[in-house]
Scaffold this motif. Sequence first.
Motif, mmCIF file in Angstrom:
data_model
loop_
_atom_site.group_PDB
_atom_site.id
_atom_site.type_symbol
_atom_site.label_atom_id
_atom_site.label_comp_id
_atom_site.label_asym_id
_atom_site.label_seq_id
_atom_site.Cartn_x
_atom_site.Cartn_y
_atom_site.Cartn_z
ATOM 1 N N GLY A 1 0.976 -1.131 0.039
ATOM 2 C CA GLY A 1 -0.011 0.011 0.020
ATOM 3 C C GLY A 1 1.003 1.282 -0.113
ATOM 4 N N GLY A 2 1.735 1.300 -0.820
ATOM 5 C CA GLY A 2 2.297 2.535 -1.299
ATOM 6 C C GLY A 2 1.806 3.384 -2.186
ATOM 7 N N VAL A 3 2.438 4.356 -2.773
ATOM 8 C CA VAL A 3 1.618 5.136 -3.671
ATOM 9 C C VAL A 3 1.397 4.180 -5.169
ATOM 10 C CG1 VAL A 3 2.498 7.291 -3.133
ATOM 11 C CG2 VAL A 3 3.931 6.001 -4.907
ATOM 12 N N ILE A 4 2.204 3.111 -5.446
ATOM 13 C CA ILE A 4 2.163 2.399 -6.481
ATOM 14 C C ILE A 4 0.933 1.253 -6.433
ATOM 15 C CG2 ILE A 4 3.119 0.709 -8.098
ATOM 16 C CD1 ILE A 4 4.574 3.698 -8.334
ATOM 17 N N HIS B 1 12.589 2.861 -8.077
ATOM 18 C CA HIS B 1 13.894 3.497 -7.568
ATOM 19 C C HIS B 1 13.611 5.141 -7.301
ATOM 20 C CE1 HIS B 1 18.296 3.866 -7.319
ATOM 21 N NE2 HIS B 1 18.172 4.470 -8.667
ATOM 22 N N ARG B 2 14.185 6.197 -7.795
ATOM 23 C CA ARG B 2 14.206 7.353 -7.480
ATOM 24 C C ARG B 2 13.079 8.317 -8.067
ATOM 25 N NH1 ARG B 2 19.573 10.665 -7.694
ATOM 26 N NH2 ARG B 2 18.424 11.625 -6.003
ATOM 27 N N ASN B 3 12.013 7.378 -8.580
ATOM 28 C CA ASN B 3 11.021 8.183 -9.711
ATOM 29 C C ASN B 3 9.507 7.679 -9.269
ATOM 30 O OD1 ASN B 3 12.742 10.036 -11.218
ATOM 31 N ND2 ASN B 3 13.658 8.053 -11.925
ATOM 32 N N GLY B 4 9.773 6.767 -8.030
ATOM 33 C CA GLY B 4 8.056 6.502 -7.946
ATOM 34 C C GLY B 4 7.071 7.237 -7.743
ATOM 35 N N THR C 1 2.518 4.307 -14.251
ATOM 36 C CA THR C 1 2.271 2.890 -13.896
ATOM 37 C C THR C 1 0.972 2.283 -13.722
ATOM 38 O OG1 THR C 1 4.330 3.221 -12.479
ATOM 39 C CG2 THR C 1 3.149 1.457 -12.035
ATOM 40 N N ALA C 2 0.127 3.329 -13.126
ATOM 41 C CA ALA C 2 -1.316 2.716 -12.805
ATOM 42 C C ALA C 2 -1.853 2.461 -14.284
ATOM 43 C CB ALA C 2 -2.191 3.732 -11.869
#
Length: 386
Positions: free
Chosen positions: A19-22, A345-348, A355-356
Motif C-alpha cells: 500500500g505505497g503510492v504504486i 527507484h528514484r522516480n516512484g 504505472t497505474a
Amino acid sequence: MDLAYKDDKQSPDLAVVGGGVIGLAIAWRAAQAGMKVTLFERGELGGEASNVAAGMLAPVAEASLAEQEILALGRQSAALWPEFARQLSASCGLDSSFQECGTLMVATDRDQAVALDREFVLRQSLSLPVQRLRPSQARQLEPGLAPSIHAALNIPGDHTVDPRALTAALSAAAADAGAKLASNTAVAGLLGSADAITGVTLASGEEVSAGAVVVAAGSWSGQLEGIPAQAKIPVRPVKGQILRLRDPAGPGLATRVLRTDEVYVVPRGDGRYVVGATMEELGFDTTVTAGAVYELLRAAAELLPGVWELELQEASAGLRPSTPDNAPVIGPSLVPGLHWATGHHRNGILLTPITADLLLAALQSGELADSASAFTAKRFASTVLA
Ligand code: FAD
Ligand code: GLY
C-alpha cells in the motif's frame, strides 16, 4: 487490523500486495474500472518509501544519457500529472498538493559549473526544455540563492507533489471507488503453482483467492514466498536519508525546487522544505546518521543560506525499490495471474500515474503496451534463473 475485506465472501478480481503510492494508485484505477479489488498492506498505508519521498516530478533534472527509456517514461508520466491530480481531488475531495513550481539546477563552485555545462549540453542534445541562466538571472528568480553561485539551469517543467498528501488522497479515492484496503495485514506469499498464481496467503495463514495478483511491495517485492523461479525479479533497497524543515516566517525562502549535484531543496509552498537525499547501498538499514544530517544541511545552506535559520522538524530514511537497470518492472510476469509493479527507484512518485495506467491496461488486455516493453518483468527471467 482493518478486516473490512473479510465482509465480502466473493474473491477479488485483483489482490494488490503493498500500500505505497504504486499499489494504492493501481487499486484506485482498477476499482474505478469496475474491478473488485483488495489491497493488503502489512503496516500503515504509505508508511515506507512513499512516506519519506521528496515528491519531485523531475524527469528532466534527473535525466541521464544511459537511461533514456526511463526519461521517456518519466516525461509521459509528468504530462499525465496535472489531470491525474485533478481527477484525484475530484474523486475524494483531498488535494495531493501538486504544484507547478519548476526547478533550478545550480552550481555552487567552479567544478560544479563545468559539470552543469555538460548537463546542459546533454539536455539540449535530447531537445529537453532547459535554459542556461547567469547567476544574476537565477538570483532574480530565487533571491534566497547564495550570492556565490556560479551557474544555473532553468527547468520550467519539473514540478512537485507532496507524497504524504498523495498517499492520503489515493487511499481515500481507492476506498471511495470500492477497493478494500486491508492495512496491518501482511502477505506471506503467493498462492498457486509455477503454472498459475491464484491468490495470496496472508501471514495469519488465511488464503485469499484472486483473479490476478499485483506485487507492489516496494523493496520487499522479491521476498514473498512462492514466487515461481521463472517469474522472479531482482529488487534491492537503496537507502535515502532526508530532512524536513520549516520556516517560522512562512513561505518565500525558495519557490522552485533548487538542486546541486549534492543536494535538493523542495519547497512545499507553505514554509515547509524537504532537503534530500543520500543514496546508500546498505541493505534494509534505515538508521539516520549524524554525518548525513550534517552533510545535507551543509550542502543545502551552501545553495540557500537561509536554511540555517529553519526549524529542523524531521530526519528520516527510506528504501528506494531498485532493479539492476534502475528501471521499474510493470505488468505481467511469465506466470499467468502474477503481475509486477515495482522497482521505481528514484522516480516512484513521478511514475505513479503512468504505472497505474499501464498496469490497468495490461490487466485488461493481458499484455504490457509495446511502448513500455523496456519495463517488462520478462527482461529478468534469464538473469534470475542463471
Ligand atoms: P513503498 O512506498 O515502499 O510501498 C511498498 C509497501 O509494500 C510498503 O508500505 C510495505 O509495507 C508494503 N509491503 C511490503 N511487503 C509486504 C507484504 N509482504 N505484505 C503486505 N505489504 C507489504 N520518487 C520521486 O518520484 N520523486 C522524489 O522526489 C523522490 N524522492 C525520494 C526520496 C527518498 C529519500 C526516497 C527513499 C525515495 C524517493 N523517491 C522519489 C522514490 C519513491 O519514494 C519510490 O520510488 C516510491 O515511493 C515507491 O513506491 P512503492 O509503492 O513501490 O513502495
Ligand atoms: N528522486 C529523488 C531521490 O530519490 O532522492
